[in-house]
Motif scaffolding. Structure first.
Motif, PDB file in Angstrom:
ATOM      1  N   MET B   1     -46.462  35.626  65.843  1.00  0.00           N
ATOM      2  CA  MET B   1     -46.121  36.810  65.079  1.00  0.00           C
ATOM      3  C   MET B   1     -45.481  36.451  63.741  1.00  0.00           C
ATOM      4  SD  MET B   1     -44.753  39.889  67.332  1.00  0.00           S
ATOM      5  CE  MET B   1     -43.781  38.774  68.308  1.00  0.00           C
ATOM      6  N   SER B   2     -45.536  35.166  63.371  1.00  0.00           N
ATOM      7  CA  SER B   2     -45.042  34.825  62.056  1.00  0.00           C
ATOM      8  C   SER B   2     -46.067  35.304  61.039  1.00  0.00           C
ATOM      9  CB  SER B   2     -44.842  33.327  61.958  1.00  0.00           C
ATOM     10  OG  SER B   2     -46.024  32.680  62.341  1.00  0.00           O
ATOM     11  N   PRO B   3     -45.615  35.530  59.798  1.00  0.00           N
ATOM     12  CA  PRO B   3     -46.561  36.021  58.810  1.00  0.00           C
ATOM     13  C   PRO B   3     -47.727  35.050  58.665  1.00  0.00           C
ATOM     14  CG  PRO B   3     -44.474  35.350  57.789  1.00  0.00           C
ATOM     15  CD  PRO B   3     -44.276  35.329  59.265  1.00  0.00           C
ATOM     16  N   PRO B   4     -48.955  35.566  58.538  1.00  0.00           N
ATOM     17  CA  PRO B   4     -50.103  34.685  58.450  1.00  0.00           C
ATOM     18  C   PRO B   4     -50.001  33.783  57.219  1.00  0.00           C
ATOM     19  CG  PRO B   4     -50.692  36.946  57.900  1.00  0.00           C
ATOM     20  CD  PRO B   4     -49.312  36.972  58.432  1.00  0.00           C
ATOM     21  N   ALA B   5     -50.419  32.543  57.379  1.00  0.00           N
ATOM     22  CA  ALA B   5     -50.344  31.588  56.284  1.00  0.00           C
ATOM     23  C   ALA B   5     -51.461  31.894  55.289  1.00  0.00           C
ATOM     24  CB  ALA B   5     -50.448  30.176  56.818  1.00  0.00           C
ATOM     25  N   GLU B   6     -51.164  32.764  54.350  1.00  0.00           N
ATOM     26  CA  GLU B   6     -52.184  33.148  53.388  1.00  0.00           C
ATOM     27  C   GLU B   6     -52.078  32.264  52.159  1.00  0.00           C
ATOM     28  OE1 GLU B   6     -51.953  37.274  52.444  1.00  0.00           O
ATOM     29  OE2 GLU B   6     -52.071  37.825  54.556  1.00  0.00           O
ATOM     30  N   SER B   7     -53.218  31.811  51.692  1.00  0.00           N
ATOM     31  CA  SER B   7     -53.204  31.055  50.456  1.00  0.00           C
ATOM     32  C   SER B   7     -53.870  31.872  49.358  1.00  0.00           C
ATOM     33  CB  SER B   7     -53.924  29.723  50.649  1.00  0.00           C
ATOM     34  OG  SER B   7     -55.212  29.981  51.157  1.00  0.00           O
ATOM     35  N   ALA B   8     -54.276  33.108  49.708  1.00  0.00           N
ATOM     36  CA  ALA B   8     -54.955  33.945  48.725  1.00  0.00           C
ATOM     37  C   ALA B   8     -53.998  34.281  47.589  1.00  0.00           C
ATOM     38  CB  ALA B   8     -55.448  35.216  49.395  1.00  0.00           C
ATOM     39  N   PRO B   9     -54.528  34.392  46.370  1.00  0.00           N
ATOM     40  CA  PRO B   9     -53.652  34.755  45.252  1.00  0.00           C
ATOM     41  C   PRO B   9     -53.144  36.179  45.420  1.00  0.00           C
ATOM     42  CG  PRO B   9     -55.955  34.789  44.586  1.00  0.00           C
ATOM     43  CD  PRO B   9     -55.924  34.248  45.979  1.00  0.00           C
ATOM     44  N   LEU B  10     -52.083  36.495  44.680  1.00  0.00           N
ATOM     45  CA  LEU B  10     -51.530  37.844  44.729  1.00  0.00           C
ATOM     46  C   LEU B  10     -52.607  38.838  44.351  1.00  0.00           C
ATOM     47  CD1 LEU B  10     -48.042  37.511  43.045  1.00  0.00           C
ATOM     48  CD2 LEU B  10     -48.567  37.741  45.454  1.00  0.00           C
ATOM     49  N   SER B  11     -52.664  39.923  45.092  1.00  0.00           N
ATOM     50  CA  SER B  11     -53.719  40.876  44.780  1.00  0.00           C
ATOM     51  C   SER B  11     -53.186  42.288  44.872  1.00  0.00           C
ATOM     52  CB  SER B  11     -54.868  40.707  45.763  1.00  0.00           C
ATOM     53  OG  SER B  11     -54.390  40.973  47.056  1.00  0.00           O
ATOM     54  N   GLY B  12     -53.944  43.219  44.329  1.00  0.00           N
ATOM     55  CA  GLY B  12     -53.643  44.645  44.456  1.00  0.00           C
ATOM     56  C   GLY B  12     -52.242  44.987  44.006  1.00  0.00           C
ATOM     57  N   ARG B  13     -51.475  45.607  44.935  1.00  0.00           N
ATOM     58  CA  ARG B  13     -50.146  46.085  44.564  1.00  0.00           C
ATOM     59  C   ARG B  13     -49.060  45.070  44.834  1.00  0.00           C
ATOM     60  NH1 ARG B  13     -50.697  51.490  47.743  1.00  0.00           N
ATOM     61  NH2 ARG B  13     -48.632  50.848  48.372  1.00  0.00           N
ATOM     62  N   GLN B  14     -49.471  43.859  45.271  1.00  0.00           N
ATOM     63  CA  GLN B  14     -48.456  42.866  45.624  1.00  0.00           C
ATOM     64  C   GLN B  14     -47.532  42.485  44.458  1.00  0.00           C
ATOM     65  OE1 GLN B  14     -50.981  39.957  47.405  1.00  0.00           O
ATOM     66  NE2 GLN B  14     -50.455  40.593  49.460  1.00  0.00           N
ATOM     67  N   PRO B  15     -48.086  42.223  43.239  1.00  0.00           N
ATOM     68  CA  PRO B  15     -47.174  41.860  42.144  1.00  0.00           C
ATOM     69  C   PRO B  15     -46.113  42.926  41.923  1.00  0.00           C
ATOM     70  CG  PRO B  15     -49.440  41.468  41.510  1.00  0.00           C
ATOM     71  CD  PRO B  15     -49.489  42.185  42.823  1.00  0.00           C
ATOM     72  N   LYS B  16     -46.507  44.178  42.057  1.00  0.00           N
ATOM     73  CA  LYS B  16     -45.555  45.256  41.861  1.00  0.00           C
ATOM     74  C   LYS B  16     -44.479  45.227  42.953  1.00  0.00           C
ATOM     75  CE  LYS B  16     -45.532  50.070  40.659  1.00  0.00           C
ATOM     76  NZ  LYS B  16     -46.102  51.341  41.049  1.00  0.00           N
ATOM     77  N   ALA B  17     -44.918  44.945  44.185  1.00  0.00           N
ATOM     78  CA  ALA B  17     -43.957  44.891  45.296  1.00  0.00           C
ATOM     79  C   ALA B  17     -42.945  43.778  45.069  1.00  0.00           C
ATOM     80  CB  ALA B  17     -44.702  44.684  46.613  1.00  0.00           C
ATOM     81  N   VAL B  18     -43.431  42.624  44.574  1.00  0.00           N
ATOM     82  CA  VAL B  18     -42.516  41.506  44.308  1.00  0.00           C
ATOM     83  C   VAL B  18     -41.509  41.913  43.243  1.00  0.00           C
ATOM     84  CG1 VAL B  18     -42.346  39.152  43.435  1.00  0.00           C
ATOM     85  CG2 VAL B  18     -44.204  39.773  44.990  1.00  0.00           C
ATOM     86  N   ARG B  19     -42.024  42.523  42.173  1.00  0.00           N
ATOM     87  CA  ARG B  19     -41.116  42.970  41.098  1.00  0.00           C
ATOM     88  C   ARG B  19     -40.075  43.948  41.646  1.00  0.00           C
ATOM     89  NH1 ARG B  19     -45.267  42.931  37.297  1.00  0.00           N
ATOM     90  NH2 ARG B  19     -45.863  45.070  37.785  1.00  0.00           N
ATOM     91  N   ASN B  20     -40.539  44.899  42.478  1.00  0.00           N
ATOM     92  CA  ASN B  20     -39.617  45.888  43.029  1.00  0.00           C
ATOM     93  C   ASN B  20     -38.563  45.238  43.918  1.00  0.00           C
ATOM     94  OD1 ASN B  20     -40.861  47.972  41.732  1.00  0.00           O
ATOM     95  ND2 ASN B  20     -42.178  48.525  43.464  1.00  0.00           N
ATOM     96  N   ALA B  21     -38.984  44.250  44.703  1.00  0.00           N
ATOM     97  CA  ALA B  21     -38.036  43.577  45.594  1.00  0.00           C
ATOM     98  C   ALA B  21     -36.945  42.906  44.766  1.00  0.00           C
ATOM     99  CB  ALA B  21     -38.759  42.551  46.458  1.00  0.00           C
ATOM    100  N   LEU B  22     -37.350  42.252  43.680  1.00  0.00           N
ATOM    101  CA  LEU B  22     -36.356  41.592  42.837  1.00  0.00           C
ATOM    102  C   LEU B  22     -35.447  42.630  42.164  1.00  0.00           C
ATOM    103  CD1 LEU B  22     -38.613  38.803  41.322  1.00  0.00           C
ATOM    104  CD2 LEU B  22     -36.748  38.530  42.947  1.00  0.00           C
ATOM    105  N   ALA B  23     -36.043  43.780  41.795  1.00  0.00           N
ATOM    106  CA  ALA B  23     -35.231  44.830  41.178  1.00  0.00           C
ATOM    107  C   ALA B  23     -34.195  45.354  42.160  1.00  0.00           C
ATOM    108  CB  ALA B  23     -36.132  45.958  40.693  1.00  0.00           C
ATOM    109  N   VAL B  24     -34.596  45.491  43.430  1.00  0.00           N
ATOM    110  CA  VAL B  24     -33.664  45.961  44.463  1.00  0.00           C
ATOM    111  C   VAL B  24     -32.511  44.973  44.610  1.00  0.00           C
ATOM    112  CG1 VAL B  24     -33.404  46.314  46.945  1.00  0.00           C
ATOM    113  CG2 VAL B  24     -35.327  47.361  45.736  1.00  0.00           C
ATOM    114  N   LEU B  25     -32.857  43.686  44.627  1.00  0.00           N
ATOM    115  CA  LEU B  25     -31.846  42.634  44.750  1.00  0.00           C
ATOM    116  C   LEU B  25     -30.859  42.719  43.582  1.00  0.00           C
ATOM    117  CD1 LEU B  25     -31.598  40.527  46.918  1.00  0.00           C
ATOM    118  CD2 LEU B  25     -32.939  38.964  45.528  1.00  0.00           C
ATOM    119  N   GLU B  26     -31.411  42.875  42.373  1.00  0.00           N
ATOM    120  CA  GLU B  26     -30.576  42.980  41.174  1.00  0.00           C
ATOM    121  C   GLU B  26     -29.656  44.193  41.255  1.00  0.00           C
ATOM    122  OE1 GLU B  26     -31.974  43.040  36.983  1.00  0.00           O
ATOM    123  OE2 GLU B  26     -33.378  41.526  37.723  1.00  0.00           O
TER     124      GLU B  26
END
Lengths: 482, 251
Positions: B1-26
């Motif tokens: 149940m660990s997250p699948p080892a994906e090597s695929a590049p960031l796609s779709g809404r993922q970059p936005k999710a990463v940005r949002n996560a960092l914004a939440v942290l900030e």
């Protein structure tokens, strides 16, 4: 930082109130195994479809589809808590965070009944299937043998659960994996022999919607126990991820297993008089019918293993509820103790598990037939679980509202699952009225009330403490935020 | 149940999710401990459901923690790993103590800081250079100074991303390491014999903050592996004595 150090709105404890347990040490697979074993799918695969078919007829598949959806919704409600708090008291501690101490107390009593009686039923089940296996090699069956087997298995489970959560979780994982593999082999072979496609008969609601709805009740029985992972939140390595997933995946896995099992049995037995509903031992009959009688040996081993894993997982959950109650002062404080080396709630284990072993042994010795004992224990346990599920589903949106994180999805999950569970509780009580179940439920409720009155009278100051969990302690914080 | 080892590049809404996560942290840092999910969602103009998901994710990963009221958030221990450790030079008085120890023993003497939960060398022996700082920081299981740090963690496993084997003596069995870490915590002395380099070993003692009692630094001596294996009673006494002198100097 905008706030000076020490400006925390809530004081932090120096140490988690759950200290003493083997914190953050169980991998995802081990936590998953607790939930799967709690539900004991192998045993239910063999028995539940025939029971559900009594009312649902050939359309029993639909009953299982509905039950799976319900289990997934309940899992969603439980997940709202387990994604946010790591508890050892399972639904009891979770309910407290939504509805407060009194409903939590109710949930705790229902859960103790459910866990306790399911552990007993599973022991009896494991013992009786082992007895069947022994009979094949010429050991004459009888209550002394069965009682001896139950005693032996109960002792083994007690020792394993006591000797550390990693060890017991590993044993549960291996035993459950064996059980499911065996059952999949049995059903795979049967399905291959029958021919996987046999027309649309299993999908037509021959007994009507009412029949399907009535069949949902025994189908739900197959999922009961799937929340067991919620008792291992403190011990899971990544509880906020692992525990909600373990519960949801168990609901999904059990759903798929039951659909395969129900489908195989429906199409395999549709030629017999009475069809699936008329068979006392459907899978063995099916194996005979397909000229593979040896399959029932695999079946017996698988079911016995599944029941034993269920005893351990359910027993483990039971003692962790008692541990939480002990630390809160709801039961004697000694139950809250943990063993310094094994890091398990040893007092709760050494009290609860021997009781769960000895009660069925005494009843068997008193001449109660094992089938009757098993069915009564199981049914009363299911009643306890249903009450606990009902309370936690009511509690989920209240909890989210309280912490200001309510979402529409959470409300919807609760709005669907609560009425369905309410109907299930009522239907379950009414359907068992011929066998005196309402009286048993009333007696249990009365016992719970007496206990509550006693706590209220003698330990009223302890009630607000209900709901302890693995709180964030000072050591978990980044230095700058202390 | 660990997250699948994906090597695929960031796609779709993922970059936005990463940005949002960092914004939440900030935002949690900006608003201070105790900030609630609703407040974060309002401040960032993020949909509530998205905010709650990101918060739950960051809590699951240990960057944030929920406070005991279950409403408020604060930075978790793991957030400390996002900062560059302040490798401040120790004060002159502290360096003098270390230098005095170097005069008295024929071993290498090193001082390490554990600021924000990371091992940083702050005074290394120029005559006996230690293993590279990056290796020491990344593989605390293989050094005496690292084991002191592990012994202080509530969950040492979270601080060891990889149990890499450097020599035949490196402890890579989690159960054995658990015993050793518990032993270090109890004896307040860490030892490493040929676990990083086959012929070198280390002894280290912790230095605790005088006021709070928190682990702030570690003092180590390094020498030939076979000498480290001995009881070294006098050496350990000397080490402890100097560590005691360092404690008030390293706030």
């Amino acid at each position: 930082m905008a706030h000076p150090p020490g400006a925390l709105p809530v004081p932090l404890r120096a140490e988690s109130p759950m200290a003493g347990l083997d914190r953050r040490n169980l991998g995802p697979l081990q936590v998953f195994a607790q939930s799967v074993s709690g539900a004991a799918p192998s045993a239910a695969m063999a028995a539940a479809p025939a029971v559900a078919a009594v009312t649902a007829g050939q359309a029993v598949l639909w009953s299982f589809v509905v039950a799976t959806c319900l289990a997934l919704l309940i899992g969603l409600c439980i997940g709202q808590f387990t994604r946010r708090m790591a508890a050892a008291g399972s639904l009891y501690s979770l309910t407290a965070k939504g509805l407060g101490p009194v409903p939590a107390f109710m949930c705790g009593w229902a859960l103790l009944t459910g866990y306790g009686l399911l552990a007993m039923a599973a022991l009896v089940g494991a013992g009786s299937y082992l007895q069947d296996l022994l009979r094949r090699v010429g050991v004459p069956p009888g209550w002394p043998l069965l009682a001896g087997l139950v005693l032996l298995l109960g002792l083994l489970a007690t020792v394993l659960v006591l000797r550390g959560v990693r060890l017991s979780a590993q044993v549960v994982l291996v035993v459950e994996a064996v059980a499911i593999t065996l059952l999949l082999v049995v059903f795979g072979l049967l399905l291959a022999r029958i021919g996987p496609w046999a027309g649309s008969a299993p999908f037509a609601p021959d007994e009507g919607i009412g029949g399907i709805a009535a069949g949902v009740l025994p189908a739900i029985g197959g999922f009961v126990g799937f929340e067991a992972a919620a008792s291992f939140g403190v011990e899971a390595r990544r509880p906020f991820q692992t525990v909600p997933r373990a519960v949801q995946w168990t609901a999904g896995l059990c759903g798929v297993l039951y659909l395969v099992a129900a489908y195989t049995q429906v199409i395999g037995l549709q030629g017999l008089p009475g069809k699936l509903a008329g068979q006392p031992e459907p899978v063995s009959t099916l194996a005979q019918l397909q000229r593979m009688p040896w399959l029932s040996v695999l079946l017996d081993v698988g079911i016995a293993a599944s029941f034993f894993a269920c005893t351990m997982a359910t027993g483990g959950a039971l003692v962790r509820v008692l541990l939480s109650m002990g630390r809160e002062g709801i039961v004697p404080r000694r139950f809250g103790a943990t063993h310094p080396r094994y890091r398990t709630p040893h007092v709760a284990i050494l009290v609860a598990l021997p009781v769960a072993t000895l009660v069925p042994v005494v009843l068997l010795a008193a001449g109660v037939p094992w089938t009757r004992l098993f069915v009564v224990l199981l049914n009363v346990a299911v009643f306890g679980y249903l009450i606990a599920y009902l309370l936690v589903c009511v509690a989920a949106p209240v909890f989210l509202h309280r912490i200001g994180e309510l979402t529409r999805g959470a409300v919807a999950a609760s709005a669907v699952s609560v009425p369905v569970l309410l109907v299930a509780v009522v239907a379950f009580t009414v359907s068992g009225s011929g066998d005196g179940y309402p009286l048993m439920f009333a007696l249990l409720a009365a016992a719970g009330l007496v206990w509550f009155a006693w706590v209220r009278l003698r330990r009223a100051d302890r009630l607000p403490a209900i709901g302890i969990y693995d709180e964030t302690s000072a050591a978990d914080l980044f230095d700058g935020h202390r | 149940m660990s997250p699948p080892a994906e090597s695929a590049p960031l796609s779709g809404r993922q970059p936005k999710a990463v940005r949002n996560a960092l914004a939440v942290l900030e935002e949690v840092i900006a608003a201070g401990p105790g900030v609630t999910a609703k407040e974060i969602s309002a401040a960032l103009k993020l949909p509530p459901a998205t905010t709650y998901r990101l918060l739950n994710l960051l809590v699951a990963e240990g960057y944030l923690v929920r406070l005991p009221d279950l409403r408020g958030f604060a930075l978790g221990r793991r957030a400390g790993r996002l900062t560059v450790p302040a490798a401040a030079r120790p004060p002159a008085a502290a360096r003098a103590v270390v230098e005095r120890l170097r005069q008295r023993v024929r071993w290498g003497v090193h001082l390490a800081s554990y600021h924000s939960g990371r091992l940083t060398m702050i005074d290394t022996d120029p005559d006996h250079p230690p293993t590279g700082a990056a290796v020491l920081a990344r593989f605390p299981h293989a050094s005496a100074l690292g084991k002191l740090l592990l012994a202080d963690q509530p969950d040492w496993r979270a601080a060891v991303p990889e149990l890499r084997r450097f020599t035949v003596h490196t402890v890579t069995d989690p159960a054995r390491l658990a015993r050793e870490v518990a032993d270090v915590a109890q004896r307040q002395l860490a030892r490493q014999c040929g676990e990083l380099h086959p012929d070198r070993g280390c002894l280290a003692v912790p230095i605790h903050d005088v006021a709070s009692g928190a682990l702030v630094a570690g003092l180590a001596v390094s020498g030939p592996a076979e000498r480290v294996a001995g009881p070294n009673v006098e050496l350990v006494e000397l080490l402890t004595e100097h560590a005691g002198q360092l404690a008030p100097l390293l706030a």
